[in-house]
Write a protein that holds these residues in place. Sequence first.
Motif, PDB file in Angstrom:
ATOM      1  N   TYR A  33       0.726  -1.459   0.255  1.00  0.00           N
ATOM      2  CA  TYR A  33       0.033   0.127  -0.116  1.00  0.00           C
ATOM      3  C   TYR A  33       0.953   1.390   0.201  1.00  0.00           C
ATOM      4  O   TYR A  33       2.061   1.070   0.311  1.00  0.00           O
ATOM      5  N   TYR A  35       0.414   5.278   1.158  1.00  0.00           N
ATOM      6  CA  TYR A  35       0.128   6.244   1.646  1.00  0.00           C
ATOM      7  C   TYR A  35       0.899   7.705   1.685  1.00  0.00           C
ATOM      8  O   TYR A  35       2.157   7.533   1.290  1.00  0.00           O
ATOM      9  N   GLY A  42      -4.277  14.001   7.730  1.00  0.00           N
ATOM     10  CA  GLY A  42      -4.078  12.518   7.494  1.00  0.00           C
ATOM     11  C   GLY A  42      -3.520  11.758   6.605  1.00  0.00           C
ATOM     12  O   GLY A  42      -2.850  12.747   6.276  1.00  0.00           O
ATOM     13  N   LEU A  43      -3.605  10.919   6.932  1.00  0.00           N
ATOM     14  CA  LEU A  43      -2.693   9.987   5.804  1.00  0.00           C
ATOM     15  C   LEU A  43      -4.464   9.967   4.649  1.00  0.00           C
ATOM     16  O   LEU A  43      -4.802   8.697   5.107  1.00  0.00           O
ATOM     17  N   PHE A  45      -4.990   7.691   1.330  1.00  0.00           N
ATOM     18  CA  PHE A  45      -4.877   6.126   0.706  1.00  0.00           C
ATOM     19  C   PHE A  45      -4.462   6.959  -1.018  1.00  0.00           C
ATOM     20  O   PHE A  45      -4.968   7.675  -1.736  1.00  0.00           O
ATOM     21  N   TYR A  48      -3.257   0.881  -3.583  1.00  0.00           N
ATOM     22  CA  TYR A  48      -2.631  -0.666  -3.154  1.00  0.00           C
ATOM     23  C   TYR A  48      -2.501  -2.051  -4.690  1.00  0.00           C
ATOM     24  O   TYR A  48      -3.016  -1.485  -5.466  1.00  0.00           O
ATOM     25  N   ASP A  56      -6.743  -1.515  -7.130  1.00  0.00           N
ATOM     26  CA  ASP A  56      -7.391   0.207  -6.147  1.00  0.00           C
ATOM     27  C   ASP A  56      -6.478   1.200  -6.273  1.00  0.00           C
ATOM     28  O   ASP A  56      -5.682   0.939  -5.855  1.00  0.00           O
ATOM     29  N   THR A 100      -8.872  -8.448   5.998  1.00  0.00           N
ATOM     30  CA  THR A 100      -9.003  -7.215   6.269  1.00  0.00           C
ATOM     31  C   THR A 100      -8.317  -7.288   7.557  1.00  0.00           C
ATOM     32  O   THR A 100      -7.647  -6.301   8.240  1.00  0.00           O
ATOM     33  N   GLN A 104      -1.372  -4.244   8.511  1.00  0.00           N
ATOM     34  CA  GLN A 104      -0.229  -3.529   7.670  1.00  0.00           C
ATOM     35  C   GLN A 104       0.817  -2.808   8.290  1.00  0.00           C
ATOM     36  O   GLN A 104       1.263  -2.600   9.177  1.00  0.00           O
TER      37      GLN A 104
ATOM     38  N   GLU B  32     -14.984  -2.276  10.028  1.00  0.00           N
ATOM     39  CA  GLU B  32     -13.004  -2.543  10.690  1.00  0.00           C
ATOM     40  C   GLU B  32     -12.732  -1.692  11.352  1.00  0.00           C
ATOM     41  O   GLU B  32     -12.162  -0.918   9.515  1.00  0.00           O
ATOM     42  N   ARG B  49      -7.436  -3.289  17.432  1.00  0.00           N
ATOM     43  CA  ARG B  49      -8.469  -3.205  16.300  1.00  0.00           C
ATOM     44  C   ARG B  49      -9.556  -4.059  17.359  1.00  0.00           C
ATOM     45  O   ARG B  49      -9.806  -4.700  17.754  1.00  0.00           O
ATOM     46  N   ILE B  51     -12.194  -5.888  16.636  1.00  0.00           N
ATOM     47  CA  ILE B  51     -12.721  -7.186  16.222  1.00  0.00           C
ATOM     48  C   ILE B  51     -11.907  -8.226  16.960  1.00  0.00           C
ATOM     49  O   ILE B  51     -12.626  -9.268  17.668  1.00  0.00           O
ATOM     50  N   ILE B  90     -11.501   0.169   7.726  1.00  0.00           N
ATOM     51  CA  ILE B  90     -11.066  -0.315   6.173  1.00  0.00           C
ATOM     52  C   ILE B  90     -12.559  -0.659   5.570  1.00  0.00           C
ATOM     53  O   ILE B  90     -13.736  -1.443   6.484  1.00  0.00           O
ATOM     54  N   ASN B  91     -12.380  -1.503   4.234  1.00  0.00           N
ATOM     55  CA  ASN B  91     -13.429  -1.491   3.539  1.00  0.00           C
ATOM     56  C   ASN B  91     -12.792  -3.078   2.717  1.00  0.00           C
ATOM     57  O   ASN B  91     -12.166  -3.333   3.345  1.00  0.00           O
ATOM     58  N   GLY B  92     -14.038  -3.478   2.559  1.00  0.00           N
ATOM     59  CA  GLY B  92     -13.808  -4.538   1.992  1.00  0.00           C
ATOM     60  C   GLY B  92     -12.606  -4.870   0.949  1.00  0.00           C
ATOM     61  O   GLY B  92     -11.614  -5.772   0.280  1.00  0.00           O
ATOM     62  N   ASN B  93     -12.870  -3.628   0.357  1.00  0.00           N
ATOM     63  CA  ASN B  93     -10.887  -3.507  -1.167  1.00  0.00           C
ATOM     64  C   ASN B  93      -9.656  -3.083  -0.324  1.00  0.00           C
ATOM     65  O   ASN B  93      -8.921  -2.325  -1.338  1.00  0.00           O
ATOM     66  N   GLU B  94      -9.659  -3.700   1.604  1.00  0.00           N
ATOM     67  CA  GLU B  94      -8.566  -3.937   2.276  1.00  0.00           C
ATOM     68  C   GLU B  94      -7.743  -1.993   1.566  1.00  0.00           C
ATOM     69  O   GLU B  94      -6.780  -1.750   2.063  1.00  0.00           O
ATOM     70  N   LYS B  95      -8.457  -1.325   1.544  1.00  0.00           N
ATOM     71  CA  LYS B  95      -8.445   0.360   1.232  1.00  0.00           C
ATOM     72  C   LYS B  95      -8.720   1.166   2.965  1.00  0.00           C
ATOM     73  O   LYS B  95      -9.550   1.365   3.112  1.00  0.00           O
ATOM     74  N   LEU B  96      -7.258   1.405   3.623  1.00  0.00           N
ATOM     75  CA  LEU B  96      -7.527   1.984   5.220  1.00  0.00           C
ATOM     76  C   LEU B  96      -7.786   3.685   4.890  1.00  0.00           C
ATOM     77  O   LEU B  96      -7.259   4.274   4.341  1.00  0.00           O
ATOM     78  N   PHE B  98      -8.227   6.622   7.142  1.00  0.00           N
ATOM     79  CA  PHE B  98      -7.131   7.453   8.076  1.00  0.00           C
ATOM     80  C   PHE B  98      -8.618   8.973   8.486  1.00  0.00           C
ATOM     81  O   PHE B  98      -8.254   9.393   7.669  1.00  0.00           O
ATOM     82  N   GLY B  99      -8.228   8.782   9.897  1.00  0.00           N
ATOM     83  CA  GLY B  99      -8.814  10.460  10.204  1.00  0.00           C
ATOM     84  C   GLY B  99      -7.652  11.211  10.591  1.00  0.00           C
ATOM     85  O   GLY B  99      -6.196  10.510   9.516  1.00  0.00           O
TER      86      GLY B  99
END
Lengths: 115, 108
Positions: A33, A35, A42-43, A45, A48, A56, A100, A104, B32, B49, B51, B90-96, B98-99
């Motif tokens: 990834y 960023y 913030g960070l 994206f 990926y 993506d 998920t 990372q 998540e 995390r 979960i 994070i969504n299903g496309n692995e894209k984090l 961030f705030g």
Amino acid sequence: GAGVSQSPSNKVTEKGKDVELRCDPISGHTALYWYRQSLGQGLEFLIYFQGNSAPDKSGLPSDRFSAERTGGSVSTLTIQRTQQEDSAVYLCASSLAGLTFYEQYFGPGTRLTVT
Amino acid sequence: AQRVTQPEKLLSVFKGAPVELKCNYSYSGSPELFWYVQYSRQRLQLLLRHISRESIKGFTADLNKGETSFHLKKPFAQEEDSAMYYCALINGNEKLTFGTGTRLTIIP
């Protein structure tokens, strides 16, 4: 073992020049990834990779930005015709797989300054 | 679109006092959520995390779907907790996503 490494750690370039940023992920990590961390933000994206393909690319800010990954390992992020607003810290991260629940792991970043 | 909001850019707390770092999110699916931390001159690293429902370094975070929040808490702050904290989704496309982060300073 060795973590994610990035080079260079710092890069100063003149506006309009092209730059290449490199990321070496942790061995065996298939997901990679990129960023961007801008001052006061913030960070963000960017892109990926799963293996060598990029499912993506939605975060790339413009067509001046491109990235590739070869051999499922090293990745390069290229910024063409750099602008001052490209100044930021560019972070790379890798994980075991594009799932998920895999953590990372981040590199130290490349600080890019466009003058 | 998914979004993560950390309303406090800076937070100062006395050593031994409770800490709460706020995080709110907007996401239409089942999220998540994570907290990442960056200590001075160190890399960004995962703190916890949702979960896992774990406590790391005395920190916990509970996902509140009704309030769409994932606040980070610690009952007694320590000086080594001073760092930059990022909430992420994070969504299903692995894209984090961030705030913008909260810089926590623990006052001795």
